[in-house]
Design a protein around this motif. Structure first.
Motif, PDB file in Angstrom:
ATOM      1  N   LEU A 254       0.142  -5.825  12.189  1.00 11.26           N
ATOM      2  CA  LEU A 254      -0.285  -4.403  11.396  1.00 11.26           C
ATOM      3  C   LEU A 254      -0.935  -4.898  10.116  1.00 11.26           C
ATOM      4  O   LEU A 254      -1.882  -4.054   9.616  1.00 11.26           O
ATOM      5  N   ARG A 258      -4.797  -3.493   8.866  1.00  9.97           N
ATOM      6  CA  ARG A 258      -4.662  -2.800   7.547  1.00  9.97           C
ATOM      7  C   ARG A 258      -5.985  -3.418   6.833  1.00  9.97           C
ATOM      8  O   ARG A 258      -6.613  -2.662   6.244  1.00  9.97           O
ATOM      9  N   ARG A 295      -0.201   1.348   9.122  1.00  9.89           N
ATOM     10  CA  ARG A 295      -1.649   1.768   9.624  1.00  9.89           C
ATOM     11  C   ARG A 295      -2.382   2.328   8.553  1.00  9.89           C
ATOM     12  O   ARG A 295      -1.903   3.214   7.992  1.00  9.89           O
TER      13      ARG A 295
END
Length: 744
Positions: A254, A258, A295
């Protein structure tokens, strides 16, 4: 009991007639209000809000087989939370008929150990997935005590877990160890921790049994249960660690997603070059708004865009500064090439010249280096400075001479302080060399700059380098002078004392030779350290050293070796108080060491064999081989030297009618000739990172032949001697002298 039981299996239903009636009432209320009125708008908003309430209640109208199929697709923790949502969901999911739903959802978890036989499935899900303390209900408790089958926070652990040393309160009347009947966890200092709740439960159960056979059966059952729990806990711990690893991987993924999303947005805004040029210790990845495992959405980007762009503005400023520094570094390399050309055209190296770091600090050179970035700077750009170079270099020489004068004055202050402190320490029975000396201030010196400059040029002023000369302070600087003033001879020391006080690899430095000493422009460098990166202008291929601007800090005035030099000057018949280094270099005299003389033939012949040195080598020889011993020299003029020189090829007449071949003569320490000394450097590597340290001429020639493809190197074209302002002195030679000179 594995699940909660209810008295009815019927599902709750909602009256369709009632819902239809409610819809009619709402419609009537809506139409009865004036169109467009605030009351109608507020009523509509209330109706919409009511429509969001109880949406999942319709699930309970579905048949049970369909309902269980839907529930079976949920994750165990989601199913547990659904069972806690309403009383109706709890009644359905905690009924024994729904056990297949719990088993189905548990089977869908990879690697999860099976539910223990003594634990209901909802309780197992609560233990394995619900991160709350089972005692105070604190959230986010990730650590599970699998052997105790609880989640417990650190605060509750102090109240609900007992240490193995505190179990005396829970002992039974017949000395049954209750702790052996329950599972435990490791504690500090090789102890075990037990859940008080389990101890009390086992204690109460055991005491309620009056029959001995029943108690024995209970003990056996509990011990088997403990073994099963321990074995199951091992499997749970393995699964838990795999879950943590998987979770860590997911969070990292994640973060990477990002980061990549933020980079794409920054590149779209024109920050691509700045993103790619970020250097340690700065990091976009470690920015607190970037490294979150979340996210990136348009909404989130809108909130963090400002701080991220502010950070990137700082990175752009640093990038521009680095690019400017790299440009100046490139210009410094060009200036170094200009300096090399200038210096190589003035070989041999008999006048001290600056190296690249000092040269780049000359004001006209610095002006060229700091020209605007769009200006193209080449070697020809520095040609305008060429007429000014002699005066600039002369000014630089004045600066380093002033630094040498400061060194002289600081050492004069140190000598006075050392003498006074030594007297006090000796009275106290302490070693003065092991105490910390105070900071020295040149302003307290009793010498003027002119007096210090005059003393600096004397033949008795000997410098030593603290960087490359490492030996203990075995000598007392005032010892030699005190014994001389007392009229006693240093011959009183035994030969063993003399050799133990000698030094190794003494390199006495005299002015102005000391100005070119390598350590004054080199600094030790720990290339494995995590410190700040080294400026490229300072780097050397040797890696253990870096360049630095000229400094006199490594130097000290060695007064003891200065006393040895004083003995050589006196042996030459000159006054040590006024005789300079240049005057000693001009003498055509050799000094035979009478402390080394050994007999040739019989002692009655009074003929001895020794070595004769130039005055500089004589000082180094005495320091290395005789230490505290009183120097004894026999001066040899060129004519006397010629008559006393030993011919190693032919037999030597050691006395009338007595000869000895060279193989019969004593072996003396070898003396390096000037041509073989480590004092040669490569012209082609001068002032470059590949510049080598002064080496033997054979090494330098081999380097030139292999690295520069020059088959026949020439002196002052391909290689040169390091800074050497004094004329070449005669090398040491073996001589035969009258041994009776030793006793004079």
């Amino acid at each position: 009991m594995k699940v909660e039981r209810t008295t009815s299996t019927s599902r709750p239903t909602t009256s369709r007639k009632k819902r239809k009636l409610d819809e009619q009432v709402v419609s009537t209320q809506k139409t009865s209000l004036p169109e467009g009125s605030n009351a109608q708008l507020q009523s509509t908003q209330r109706i919409k809000r009511r429509g969001n309430i109880g949406k999942l209640s319709g699930l309970l109208d579905l048949p049970l087989d369909i309902l269980f199929e839907i529930f079976g697709q949920l994750a165990p923790y989601d199913l547990l939370k659904l069972s806690r949502m309403t009383k109706e969901f709890r009644r359905v999911l905690m009924h024994k008929s729904s056990i297949s739903v719990w088993k189905s959802t548990l089977e869908r978890v990879p690697g999860l150990p099976i539910c223990p036989n003594d634990m209901p499935e909802p309780q197992w899900v609560n233990l394995a997935f619900d991160p709350h303390c089972h005692f105070c209900f604190t959230s986010n408790i990730r650590n599970v005590e699998w052997t105790l089958r609880v989640r417990i926070c650190s605060k509750c652990a102090k109240d609900h877990i007992v240490d193995s040393l505190e179990l005396s309160y829970y002992q039974s009347e017949d000395d049954i160890a209750y702790e052996s009947l329950i599972s435990s966890r490791p504690a500090k200092r090789m102890r075990r921790g037990y859940l008080i709740r389990d101890l009390l439960a086992v204690q109460e159960k055991y005491k309620s049994m009056k029959d001995s056979a029943t108690r024995k059966a209970y003990i056996l059952m509990r011990r088997n249960l403990v073994k099963d729990i321990q074995h199951h806990a091992v499997l749970c711990e393995i699964w838990s660690q795999s879950q943590l690893s998987q979770r860590s991987y997911e969070l990292q993924q994640l973060r990477e997603d990002r980061l990549q999303a933020i980079i794409e947005r920054l590149e779209g805004l024109g920050w691509e070059k700045d993103v790619q040029s970020i250097e340690y210790p700065d990091s976009l990845e470690e920015h607190k708004l970037v490294k979150r495992p979340q996210r990136l959405t348009d909404s989130i980007w809108g909130r963090i865009k400002g701080p991220i762009l502010e950070f990137m503005a700082g990175m752009r400023e640093k990038r521009l500064l680095r690019e400017r520094a790299e440009l100046i570094l490139e210009r410094k390399n060009t200036a170094a090439q200009f300096l090399r050309t200038y210096k190589n055209a003035r070989l041999p190296y008999i006048e001290i010249l600056p190296e690249r770091l000092d040269f780049s600090e000359f004001p006209p050179i610095k002006t060229i280096l700091e020209l605007p970035s769009e200006v193209d700077v080449t070697e020809a750009t520095f040609d305008s400075v060429l007429p000014q170079l002699p005066s600039l270099i002369e000014g630089w020489r004045g600066e380093i001479n002033q630094k040498m004068i400061r060194t002289m004055k600081v050492n004069e202050v140190a000598a006075r302080q050392h003498a006074s402190i030594s007297r006090m320490m000796l009275l106290w029975g302490e070693d003065p060399d092991e105490m910390d000396h105070p900071e020295l201030d040149e302003s307290t010196s009793t010498e003027t700059d002119e007096e210090a400059a005059t003393r600096m040029k004397l033949a008795t002023t000997v410098f030593q380098c603290n960087t490359c000369t490492e030996y203990s302070w075995w000598h007392d600087d005032d010892d030699l002078s005190s014994k001389s003033s007392e009229g006693s001879s240093m011959d009183e020391w035994s030969a063993s004392d003399e050799s133990s006080m000698a030094l190794d690899d003494v390199v006495p430095l005299f002015y102005p030779d000391v100005l070119g000493h390598l350590c004054l422009t080199r600094a030790p460098h720990r290339f494995w350290s995590w410190g700040r990166r080294v400026d490229a202008c300072k780097r050397l291929d040797s890696m253990t050293k870096i360049r630095r601007k000229w400094t006199s800090r490594p130097l000290r005035v060695d007064r003891t070796i200065g006393k040895y030099a004083e003995s050589v000057v006196r042996a030459a018949g000159l006054d040590p108080e006024i005789t300079t280094v240049a005057e000693m270099d001009a003498l055509d005299i050799m000094f035979g060491c009478m402390r080394c003389i050994l007999p040739v033939g019989s002692y009655s012949d009074h003929t001895g064999y020794t070595m004769a040195y130039g005055w500089r080598e004589a000082v180094a020889h005495h320091a290395e081989h005789h230490g505290r011993g009183t120097p004894k020299w026999h001066t040899l003029t060129p004519d006397a030297l010629e008559s006393a020189r030993a011919d190693e090829n032919d037999a030597v007449e050691v006395s009338p009618g007595t000869t000895a071949s060279s193989v019969d003569l004593p072996v003396f320490p070898s003396v390096t000739e000037v041509s073989d000394a480590a004092c040669w450097l490569c012209v082609h590597c001068r002032d470059l990172p590949s510049e080598m340290e002064p080496s033997h001429i054979i090494t330098v020639r081999f380097h030139i032949q292999t690295k520069h493809d020059i088959t026949k190197p020439e002196i002052n074209r391909d290689y040169y001697r390091e800074f050497n302002p004094h004329p070449s002195l005669p090398t040491a030679t073996k001589v035969i002298l009258d041994m009776r000179l030793h006793w004079i």
